[in-house]
Design a protein around this motif. Structure first.
Motif, PDB file in Angstrom:
ATOM      1  N   CYS A   1       1.954   2.190   6.349  1.00 47.13           N
ATOM      2  CA  CYS A   1       1.853   0.826   6.901  1.00 47.13           C
ATOM      3  C   CYS A   1       2.439  -0.271   5.811  1.00 47.13           C
ATOM      4  O   CYS A   1       2.043  -1.498   5.989  1.00 47.13           O
ATOM      5  CB  CYS A   1       0.436   0.298   6.832  1.00 47.13           C
ATOM      6  SG  CYS A   1      -0.660   0.514   5.415  1.00 47.13           S
ATOM      7  N   ASP A   2       3.115   0.085   4.623  1.00 43.34           N
ATOM      8  CA  ASP A   2       3.678  -1.000   3.680  1.00 43.34           C
ATOM      9  C   ASP A   2       2.520  -1.744   2.905  1.00 43.34           C
ATOM     10  O   ASP A   2       2.859  -2.788   2.400  1.00 43.34           O
ATOM     11  CB  ASP A   2       4.843  -1.722   4.333  1.00 43.34           C
ATOM     12  CG  ASP A   2       5.952  -0.738   4.799  1.00 43.34           C
ATOM     13  OD1 ASP A   2       5.941   0.248   3.919  1.00 43.34           O
ATOM     14  OD2 ASP A   2       6.813  -1.159   5.657  1.00 43.34           O
ATOM     15  N   TYR A   3       1.228  -1.475   3.234  1.00 45.99           N
ATOM     16  CA  TYR A   3       0.415  -2.315   2.355  1.00 45.99           C
ATOM     17  C   TYR A   3       0.490  -2.271   0.801  1.00 45.99           C
ATOM     18  O   TYR A   3       0.654  -1.247   0.410  1.00 45.99           O
ATOM     19  CB  TYR A   3      -1.053  -1.831   2.708  1.00 45.99           C
ATOM     20  CG  TYR A   3      -2.176  -2.627   2.358  1.00 45.99           C
ATOM     21  CD1 TYR A   3      -2.413  -4.049   2.578  1.00 45.99           C
ATOM     22  CD2 TYR A   3      -3.226  -2.075   1.194  1.00 45.99           C
ATOM     23  CE1 TYR A   3      -3.519  -4.633   2.007  1.00 45.99           C
ATOM     24  CE2 TYR A   3      -4.050  -2.859   0.719  1.00 45.99           C
ATOM     25  CZ  TYR A   3      -4.093  -4.123   1.022  1.00 45.99           C
ATOM     26  OH  TYR A   3      -5.255  -4.571   0.515  1.00 45.99           O
ATOM     27  N   LYS A   4       0.473  -3.412   0.145  1.00 46.66           N
ATOM     28  CA  LYS A   4       0.521  -3.227  -1.242  1.00 46.66           C
ATOM     29  C   LYS A   4      -0.794  -3.402  -2.055  1.00 46.66           C
ATOM     30  O   LYS A   4      -1.649  -4.300  -1.555  1.00 46.66           O
ATOM     31  CB  LYS A   4       1.781  -4.496  -1.775  1.00 46.66           C
ATOM     32  CG  LYS A   4       2.977  -4.030  -1.241  1.00 46.66           C
ATOM     33  CD  LYS A   4       3.874  -5.172  -1.766  1.00 46.66           C
ATOM     34  CE  LYS A   4       5.501  -4.779  -1.449  1.00 46.66           C
ATOM     35  NZ  LYS A   4       6.293  -5.751  -1.408  1.00 46.66           N
ATOM     36  N   PHE A   5      -0.845  -2.807  -3.270  1.00 47.36           N
ATOM     37  CA  PHE A   5      -2.314  -2.828  -3.722  1.00 47.36           C
ATOM     38  C   PHE A   5      -2.071  -2.267  -5.235  1.00 47.36           C
ATOM     39  O   PHE A   5      -1.040  -2.013  -5.332  1.00 47.36           O
ATOM     40  CB  PHE A   5      -3.442  -2.176  -3.146  1.00 47.36           C
ATOM     41  CG  PHE A   5      -3.080  -0.575  -3.101  1.00 47.36           C
ATOM     42  CD1 PHE A   5      -3.723   0.494  -3.878  1.00 47.36           C
ATOM     43  CD2 PHE A   5      -2.393  -0.227  -2.042  1.00 47.36           C
ATOM     44  CE1 PHE A   5      -3.618   1.535  -3.593  1.00 47.36           C
ATOM     45  CE2 PHE A   5      -2.420   1.208  -1.555  1.00 47.36           C
ATOM     46  CZ  PHE A   5      -2.857   1.979  -2.736  1.00 47.36           C
ATOM     47  N   VAL A   6      -3.287  -2.803  -5.943  1.00 52.56           N
ATOM     48  CA  VAL A   6      -2.821  -2.521  -7.256  1.00 52.56           C
ATOM     49  C   VAL A   6      -4.152  -1.570  -7.918  1.00 52.56           C
ATOM     50  O   VAL A   6      -5.286  -1.831  -7.468  1.00 52.56           O
ATOM     51  CB  VAL A   6      -2.984  -3.883  -8.081  1.00 52.56           C
ATOM     52  CG1 VAL A   6      -3.005  -3.561  -9.756  1.00 52.56           C
ATOM     53  CG2 VAL A   6      -2.009  -4.928  -7.745  1.00 52.56           C
ATOM     54  N   THR A   7      -3.553  -0.692  -8.538  1.00 51.64           N
ATOM     55  CA  THR A   7      -4.847   0.113  -9.294  1.00 51.64           C
ATOM     56  C   THR A   7      -4.751  -0.101 -10.765  1.00 51.64           C
ATOM     57  O   THR A   7      -3.516  -0.280 -11.287  1.00 51.64           O
ATOM     58  CB  THR A   7      -4.904   1.503  -8.849  1.00 51.64           C
ATOM     59  OG1 THR A   7      -3.316   2.092  -9.304  1.00 51.64           O
ATOM     60  CG2 THR A   7      -5.011   1.767  -7.461  1.00 51.64           C
ATOM     61  N   THR A   8      -5.971  -0.123 -11.447  1.00 47.42           N
ATOM     62  CA  THR A   8      -5.989  -0.412 -12.844  1.00 47.42           C
ATOM     63  C   THR A   8      -6.761   0.931 -13.568  1.00 47.42           C
ATOM     64  O   THR A   8      -7.541   1.534 -12.793  1.00 47.42           O
ATOM     65  CB  THR A   8      -6.743  -1.471 -13.355  1.00 47.42           C
ATOM     66  OG1 THR A   8      -8.029  -1.438 -12.994  1.00 47.42           O
ATOM     67  CG2 THR A   8      -6.401  -2.873 -12.933  1.00 47.42           C
TER      68      THR A   8
ATOM     69  N   LYS B   1       2.510   1.024  -3.176  1.00 45.30           N
ATOM     70  CA  LYS B   1       2.778   0.573  -1.664  1.00 45.30           C
ATOM     71  C   LYS B   1       2.442   1.811  -0.834  1.00 45.30           C
ATOM     72  O   LYS B   1       3.003   2.907  -1.144  1.00 45.30           O
ATOM     73  CB  LYS B   1       4.276   0.390  -1.720  1.00 45.30           C
ATOM     74  CG  LYS B   1       4.789  -0.288  -0.231  1.00 45.30           C
ATOM     75  CD  LYS B   1       6.268  -0.610  -0.289  1.00 45.30           C
ATOM     76  CE  LYS B   1       6.462  -0.999   0.969  1.00 45.30           C
ATOM     77  NZ  LYS B   1       8.136  -1.648   0.915  1.00 45.30           N
ATOM     78  N   CYS B   2       1.853   1.521   0.267  1.00 38.33           N
ATOM     79  CA  CYS B   2       1.595   2.681   1.302  1.00 38.33           C
ATOM     80  C   CYS B   2       2.910   3.228   1.819  1.00 38.33           C
ATOM     81  O   CYS B   2       3.681   2.205   2.511  1.00 38.33           O
ATOM     82  CB  CYS B   2       0.398   1.995   2.349  1.00 38.33           C
ATOM     83  SG  CYS B   2       0.117   3.335   3.564  1.00 38.33           S
TER      84      CYS B   2
END
Length: 109
Positions: A32-39, A28-29
């Motif tokens: 800006c509270d942007y959520k994303f996934v890393t693998t 989570k940023c």
């Protein structure tokens, strides 16, 4: 890791290790509270382990070398104590004893 949306710093919310050989990090940023996934695949995991688990004289904090451990073991076989070996090579008695008995430096024959 940087946020793909605003390029600021993100933090890890949770980690998923359900698939063997793959790690997913939910991020989570902080701005800006942007959520994303890393693998992270098996190649990256193996490479990271190789860097983290250095042994012997490859370890950055090592005062001993393979040769000094061999010398230490030879001296200990002749009756020199681990305390004296530690004083000779400027390490603690515990470090010297572990190297002599093979708890550490197992790769040195």
């Amino acid at each position: 890791m940087k946020c793909p949306k605003c390029e600021s710093i993100s933090r890890v919310i949770s980690i998923n290790k359900k698939k063997p050989g793959e790690i997913r990090r939910y991020r989570k940023c902080t701005t800006c509270d942007y959520k994303f996934v890393t693998t992270q695949g098996p190649e990256e995991i193996a490479q990271r382990r190789q860097v983290l688990y250095r042994k012997g004289e490859e370890h950055q904090n090592s005062k001993l070398t393979d040769e000094t451990v061999r010398e230490m073991r030879t001296l200990a076989a002749t009756g020199v104590s681990s305390l004296e070996c530690g004083l000779i090579w400027d390490v603690s008695q515990k470090v010297a004893w572990n190297a002599i008995v093979g708890r550490t430096w197992k790769h040195v024959a």
